[in-house]
Scaffold this motif. Structure first.
Motif, PDB file in Angstrom:
ATOM      1  N   VAL A 124       0.859  -1.181   0.000  1.00  0.00           N
ATOM      2  CA  VAL A 124       0.000   0.000   0.000  1.00  0.00           C
ATOM      3  C   VAL A 124       0.895   1.231   0.000  1.00  0.00           C
ATOM      4  O   VAL A 124       1.803   1.344   0.833  1.00  0.00           O
ATOM      5  CB  VAL A 124      -0.930   0.030   1.226  1.00  0.00           C
ATOM      6  N   CYS A 125       0.666   2.120  -0.957  1.00  0.00           N
ATOM      7  CA  CYS A 125       1.378   3.397  -0.989  1.00  0.00           C
ATOM      8  C   CYS A 125       0.444   4.455  -0.436  1.00  0.00           C
ATOM      9  O   CYS A 125      -0.596   4.759  -1.034  1.00  0.00           O
ATOM     10  CB  CYS A 125       1.806   3.745  -2.417  1.00  0.00           C
ATOM     11  N   ALA A 126       0.787   4.996   0.720  1.00  0.00           N
ATOM     12  CA  ALA A 126      -0.076   5.960   1.412  1.00  0.00           C
ATOM     13  C   ALA A 126       0.165   7.394   0.973  1.00  0.00           C
ATOM     14  O   ALA A 126      -0.483   8.307   1.486  1.00  0.00           O
ATOM     15  CB  ALA A 126       0.131   5.840   2.919  1.00  0.00           C
ATOM     16  N   GLY A 127       1.101   7.622   0.048  1.00  0.00           N
ATOM     17  CA  GLY A 127       1.383   8.963  -0.423  1.00  0.00           C
ATOM     18  C   GLY A 127       2.866   9.256  -0.429  1.00  0.00           C
ATOM     19  O   GLY A 127       3.696   8.345  -0.565  1.00  0.00           O
ATOM     20  N   LEU A 128       3.207  10.519  -0.259  1.00  0.00           N
ATOM     21  CA  LEU A 128       4.590  10.976  -0.317  1.00  0.00           C
ATOM     22  C   LEU A 128       4.978  11.682   0.974  1.00  0.00           C
ATOM     23  O   LEU A 128       4.156  12.337   1.601  1.00  0.00           O
ATOM     24  CB  LEU A 128       4.793  11.943  -1.477  1.00  0.00           C
ATOM     25  N   LEU A 129       6.251  11.568   1.325  1.00  0.00           N
ATOM     26  CA  LEU A 129       6.815  12.306   2.453  1.00  0.00           C
ATOM     27  C   LEU A 129       8.201  12.763   2.034  1.00  0.00           C
ATOM     28  O   LEU A 129       9.068  11.935   1.726  1.00  0.00           O
ATOM     29  CB  LEU A 129       6.893  11.426   3.703  1.00  0.00           C
ATOM     30  N   ASP A 130       8.386  14.073   1.960  1.00  0.00           N
ATOM     31  CA  ASP A 130       9.658  14.660   1.528  1.00  0.00           C
ATOM     32  C   ASP A 130      10.085  14.140   0.160  1.00  0.00           C
ATOM     33  O   ASP A 130      11.276  13.959  -0.109  1.00  0.00           O
ATOM     34  CB  ASP A 130      10.753  14.387   2.560  1.00  0.00           C
ATOM     35  N   GLY A 131       9.109  13.879  -0.694  1.00  0.00           N
ATOM     36  CA  GLY A 131       9.412  13.454  -2.052  1.00  0.00           C
ATOM     37  C   GLY A 131       9.605  11.976  -2.243  1.00  0.00           C
ATOM     38  O   GLY A 131       9.801  11.520  -3.368  1.00  0.00           O
TER      39      GLY A 131
END
Length: 240
Positions: free
Chosen positions: A164-171
């Motif tokens: 599961v990819c929950a989004g981005l953090l610091d790119g």
């Protein structure tokens, strides 16, 4: 005060995750016993965690995480099946309605939040951790293409073979491992004391919660709810 971070939605195009984040480095969002850094080290460098029943071979790259960060993921923690390492139920992440739509459009995040601990790792380290979660020998890199493009990818039928990819953090993409089913599709199972102790200690260390707050959170999770009280879980931390 520790301020947890929430992953950012990938933007107007789901494919933007692939463009913004290099595939060779990512955030592993740990929500179970791996929230405890000593426990994660057994996956990275090899070894057996206190209270565990299995010795792990370790990763090809045994170095520690480049960075760590407290995270809040949209969704719910629950306990089900039977852990071969801890006995009792294993921890799983059900994103439910909490994740943004797979097409990348903006949408409300509902269904609660789950405290997690982010570790900035290489792709090889994350792949080797995933292999050890499924009791396989490490050594093969995962293909993240579908998970980054669609937000989810099932690499196999196993309990921790759904990315599961929950989004981005610091790119960098924020990825975690869970089961292919949802919490509504499986019979929950209470976790063991040793397992709860590791998870609770990881929450306290990474988020700065009090033992009582961490215990209350875990006591309300499906599988633990009705079988463990807040006081009983807090006492596990006192015993440790």
């Amino acid at each position: 005060m520790i301020r947890p971070r929430r992953p950012e939605a990938p933007g107007p195009s789901a494919g933007s995750v692939r463009r913004l984040a290099p595939a060779d480095r990512l955030w592993y969002a740990a929500y179970g016993s791996n929230m405890h850094l000593d426990r994660l080290t057994c996956y990275l460098a090899g070894g057996r965690p206190p209270g565990g029943l299995r010795t792990h071979p370790g990763c090809r790259d045994p170095r520690g995480p480049a960075r760590t960060a407290p995270l809040l993921l949209p969704g719910q923690l629950y306990f089900a099946t039977e852990s071969q390492v801890w006995t009792g139920g294993s921890a799983f992440y059900d994103p439910g309605l909490g994740l943004p739509p797979a097409d990348g459009t903006a949408g409300p995040r509902s269904g609660g939040e789950l405290p997690a601990r982010g570790y900035l790792l290489t792709l090889a380290q994350f792949s080797d951790i995933a292999a050890q979660e499924m009791h396989r020998e490490p050594g093969t890199d995962l293909d993240l293409t579908e998970a980054l493009a669609r937000g989810r990818a099932q690499t196999g039928p196993g309990r921790y073979e759904t990315l599961v990819c929950a989004g981005l953090l610091d790119g960098y993409p924020v990825l975690t491992l869970t089961a292919p089913w949802s919490s509504r599709d499986v019979t929950v199972n209470p976790p063991s004391a040793a397992y709860l102790r590791h998870i609770a200690a990881g929450i306290v260390a990474s988020h700065g919660w009090s033992p009582h707050r961490a215990a209350a959170y875990l006591a309300g999770c499906p599988g633990a709810e009705g079988h463990w009280t807040t006081e009983e879980i807090a006492a596990l931390l006192d015993d440790a």
